[in-house]
Write an enzyme that holds these catalytic residues in place. Structure first.
Site, PDB file in Angstrom:
ATOM      1  N   CYS A 107      -0.766   0.747   1.909  1.00  0.00           N
ATOM      2  CA  CYS A 107       0.481   0.380   2.599  1.00  0.00           C
ATOM      3  C   CYS A 107       1.708   0.325   1.691  1.00  0.00           C
ATOM      4  O   CYS A 107       2.681   1.047   1.929  1.00  0.00           O
ATOM      5  CB  CYS A 107       0.304  -0.963   3.297  1.00  0.00           C
ATOM      6  N   ASN A 123       7.002  -4.539   3.852  1.00  0.00           N
ATOM      7  CA  ASN A 123       6.217  -4.032   2.722  1.00  0.00           C
ATOM      8  C   ASN A 123       7.107  -3.635   1.547  1.00  0.00           C
ATOM      9  O   ASN A 123       6.734  -3.825   0.384  1.00  0.00           O
ATOM     10  CB  ASN A 123       5.324  -2.877   3.171  1.00  0.00           C
TER      11      ASN A 123
HETATM   12  C1  UDX Z   1      -0.022  -5.196   2.622  1.00  0.00           C
HETATM   13  C2  UDX Z   1       0.779  -6.309   3.307  1.00  0.00           C
HETATM   14  O1  UDX Z   1       0.571  -7.533   2.593  1.00  0.00           O
HETATM   15  C3  UDX Z   1       0.329  -6.465   4.765  1.00  0.00           C
HETATM   16  O2  UDX Z   1       1.138  -7.427   5.420  1.00  0.00           O
HETATM   17  C4  UDX Z   1       0.461  -5.105   5.457  1.00  0.00           C
HETATM   18  O3  UDX Z   1      -0.002  -5.186   6.803  1.00  0.00           O
HETATM   19  C5  UDX Z   1      -0.297  -4.040   4.715  1.00  0.00           C
HETATM   20  O4  UDX Z   1       0.131  -3.991   3.350  1.00  0.00           O
HETATM   21  P1  UDX Z   1      -2.498  -4.962   1.607  1.00  0.00           P
HETATM   22  O5  UDX Z   1      -2.148  -3.536   1.323  1.00  0.00           O
HETATM   23  O6  UDX Z   1      -3.815  -5.300   2.233  1.00  0.00           O
HETATM   24  O7  UDX Z   1      -1.389  -5.604   2.591  1.00  0.00           O
HETATM   25  O8  UDX Z   1      -2.404  -5.725   0.214  1.00  0.00           O
HETATM   26  P2  UDX Z   1      -1.573  -6.919  -0.428  1.00  0.00           P
HETATM   27  O9  UDX Z   1      -2.395  -8.134  -0.448  1.00  0.00           O
HETATM   28  O10 UDX Z   1      -0.207  -6.996   0.145  1.00  0.00           O
HETATM   29  O11 UDX Z   1      -1.459  -6.374  -1.930  1.00  0.00           O
HETATM   30  C6  UDX Z   1      -0.794  -5.142  -2.215  1.00  0.00           C
HETATM   31  C7  UDX Z   1      -0.848  -4.820  -3.676  1.00  0.00           C
HETATM   32  O12 UDX Z   1       0.019  -5.667  -4.399  1.00  0.00           O
HETATM   33  C8  UDX Z   1      -2.227  -4.967  -4.329  1.00  0.00           C
HETATM   34  O13 UDX Z   1      -2.434  -3.853  -5.186  1.00  0.00           O
HETATM   35  C9  UDX Z   1      -2.115  -6.246  -5.127  1.00  0.00           C
HETATM   36  O14 UDX Z   1      -2.953  -6.248  -6.250  1.00  0.00           O
HETATM   37  C10 UDX Z   1      -0.648  -6.221  -5.526  1.00  0.00           C
HETATM   38  N1  UDX Z   1      -0.079  -7.549  -5.784  1.00  0.00           N
HETATM   39  C11 UDX Z   1      -0.011  -8.487  -4.798  1.00  0.00           C
HETATM   40  C12 UDX Z   1       0.435  -7.845  -7.041  1.00  0.00           C
HETATM   41  O15 UDX Z   1       0.390  -7.006  -7.959  1.00  0.00           O
HETATM   42  N2  UDX Z   1       0.986  -9.075  -7.266  1.00  0.00           N
HETATM   43  C13 UDX Z   1       1.066 -10.022  -6.305  1.00  0.00           C
HETATM   44  O16 UDX Z   1       1.594 -11.117  -6.591  1.00  0.00           O
HETATM   45  C14 UDX Z   1       0.537  -9.725  -5.026  1.00  0.00           C
END
Ligand code: UDX
Length: 457
Positions: free
Chosen positions: A265, A213
């Site tokens: 997370c 993460n």
């Molecule tokens: C994350 C991890 O991906 C996952 O493997 C773990 O088990 C839990 O934490 P999640 O919190 O569901 O999952 O969200 P994720 O899809 O990873 O996005 C996290 C944040 O990053 C979101 O706010 C999203 O908007 C942001 N993000 C994601 C970006 O700003 N840019 C990107 O390119 C991708």
């Protein structure tokens, strides 16, 4: 073969894991101290938004393969493998609060009547599992053998069912071959389908989760730092990300520049990793993570500053109306924990703007943490008479908005696409002042010959 599984802690992770284990063919009991949650899950109802989970859960509850209870005694008597999925929330200092985890071990272990494996899934600071193993040994009743393994979970909200049934890797932190064997039985189906397995010790397994993460947060903040440079140089961060992503050592995923990361997370795990490294006297090793957090926070600051600058301030306090599209931390989720969208909305409200928020799924949880904001029941109601429109969570519904229709509802024609995903051309054609976070949308960009453009990955 292992037949009976308990999942202790039926929040987001545990409820999904319990349904997933039933789908893999096991008899499962889910246990939680929250009686209301257990009642809801027993009725086949999921108390949060996750596509596909209600169907999976109700199917297995109806078939009798999955049941829920508040009794840890029942779990102790029932299962051969106990998955511990309780929350490890952040303390004010940034460290993880392990009290739920300790409470489960203290309640479960003395009640065990036969040999079993306890598998930690909660995200914990490195070193926790070894300390828990000592605690388990001290509490284990005579004549019973209890082992501890660590098996971090990588599911993404919005894709939790798929990620549980088709994990992109399985990490087994174990201390004996028997524990590895047991976990291979539990995950026999995904392993047969090709999921790679990494077998390691307890501290490595714990660290995989937080470092994954932290790495994802680093990728996002890296591209957002480049977006800051793009904004002042006239470069385009979306094409930059495409060009970087074609190098498969870098990869295109998680290079979406915009409002930055939020959720339950990434922000918490970055903070917890810093806190744990400092406790271990290794703060320097993760010093760069302060920079990652700094970039992430600046994205929110930038949107607040640009919105206030775009608003026509009417008097000393009143800033005019802002339509905020999105409250969840990301689309396909109703989770508002550490939501960048909601933080921006709250700060604009505090500055004196009249903020109306619309989110297709997250209005109820948003209202419970930010009751001071107005919430609209439809995108149309949020847009009406707005001076500035903020696109903060990239739901499909917002991507499909017709800029001409939106312009007929709003008072002003300024939109900030803080996720850099809307198609700028129809907005510009409809007369909108279309602002981005590091993406080039000036009409001049359209004049670049197409052969000079890099195809998107
Ligand atoms: C994350 C991890 O991906 C996952 O493997 C773990 O088990 C839990 O934490 P999640 O919190 O569901 O999952 O969200 P994720 O899809 O990873 O996005 C996290 C944040 O990053 C979101 O706010 C999203 O908007 C942001 N993000 C994601 C970006 O700003 N840019 C990107 O390119 C991708």
């Amino acid at each position: 073969m292992t037949a009976r599984i308990s999942v202790i802690g039926t929040g987001y992770l545990g409820a999904t894991h319990a349904a997933g284990m039933a789908e893999l063919g096991f008899e499962v009991i889910g246990v939680d101290t929250d009686a209301a949650k257990i009642r809801s899950l027993s009725a086949g109802t999921v108390p949060f938004y996750e596509p596909g989970l209600p169907e999976l859960l109700s199917k297995h509850v109806a078939a009798g393969a999955l049941r829920f209870s508040t009794s840890i005694e029942e779990a102790a008597e029932f299962a051969d493998v106990h998955f511990v999925c309780v929350g490890t929330p952040q303390t004010p200092g940034g460290a993880a609060d392990l009290s739920y985890l300790h409470a489960v071990i203290d309640a479960l272990v003395p009640r065990l009547t036969r040999n079993c494996l306890i598998v930690g899934k909660s995200t914990v600071p490195v070193g926790t599992a070894e300390a828990l193993a000592t605690r388990i040994e001290a509490l284990t009743p005579a004549g019973v053998t209890v082992e501890l393994a660590w098996n971090p979970e990588f599911l993404r909200e919005g894709h939790a069912v798929f990620d549980t049934l088709h994990p992109n890797r399985l990490v087994f932190g174990v201390t004996t071959p028997g524990a590895e064997w047991e976990l291979r039985q539990v995950y026999a189906t995904p392993i047969a389908e090709g999921a790679p397995v990494v077998v390691t010790n307890l501290p490595t397994a714990e660290l995989v989760k937080v470092s994954a993460n932290a790495f994802l947060a680093t990728k996002i903040s890296f591209i957002n730092a480049m977006a800051e440079l793009c904004s002042i140089t006239g470069a385009d961060v979306t094409l930059l990300a495409d060009a970087l992503g074609h190098d498969d050592r870098i990869g295109r995923k998680f290079l979406g520049a915009g409002l930055g990361y939020g959720g339950g997370c990434l922000p918490k795990d970055v903070k917890a990793l810093i806190a744990r490294a400092e406790e271990l006297g290794a703060g320097e090793s993760v010093e760069f993570l302060h920079g990652i957090e700094g970039v992430n926070q600046r994205r929110r600051d930038t949107v607040v500053t640009e919105t206030l600058a775009a608003l026509d301030r009417k008097d000393d306090r009143a800033y005019g109306r802002v339509a905020v599209l999105g409250a969840a931390f990301k689309p396909l989720s109703d989770d508002v924990r550490e939501s960048p969208a909601l933080e921006v909305a709250k700060r604009l409200h505090d500055a004196g703007a009249l903020v109306t928020v619309y989110d297709p799924e997250a209005s109820v949880p948003a209202r419970s943490v930010a009751p001071q904001l107005r919430y609209a029941a439809s995108v149309e109601a949020a847009l009406r008479k707005a001076d500035v429109v903020l696109h903060l969570t990239e739901w499909q519904e917002f991507r499909e908005l017709d800029p001409v229709w939106v312009g007929e509802l709003t008072a002003g024609r300024v939109i900030i696409d803080a996720r850099n995903v809307l198609d700028p051309e129809p907005w510009l054609a409809a007369g909108w002042n279309f602002k981005t976070l590091g993406r080039l949308v000036e009409p001049a960009a359209a004049a670049v010959p197409s052969r000079d453009r890099v195809e998107s990955a």
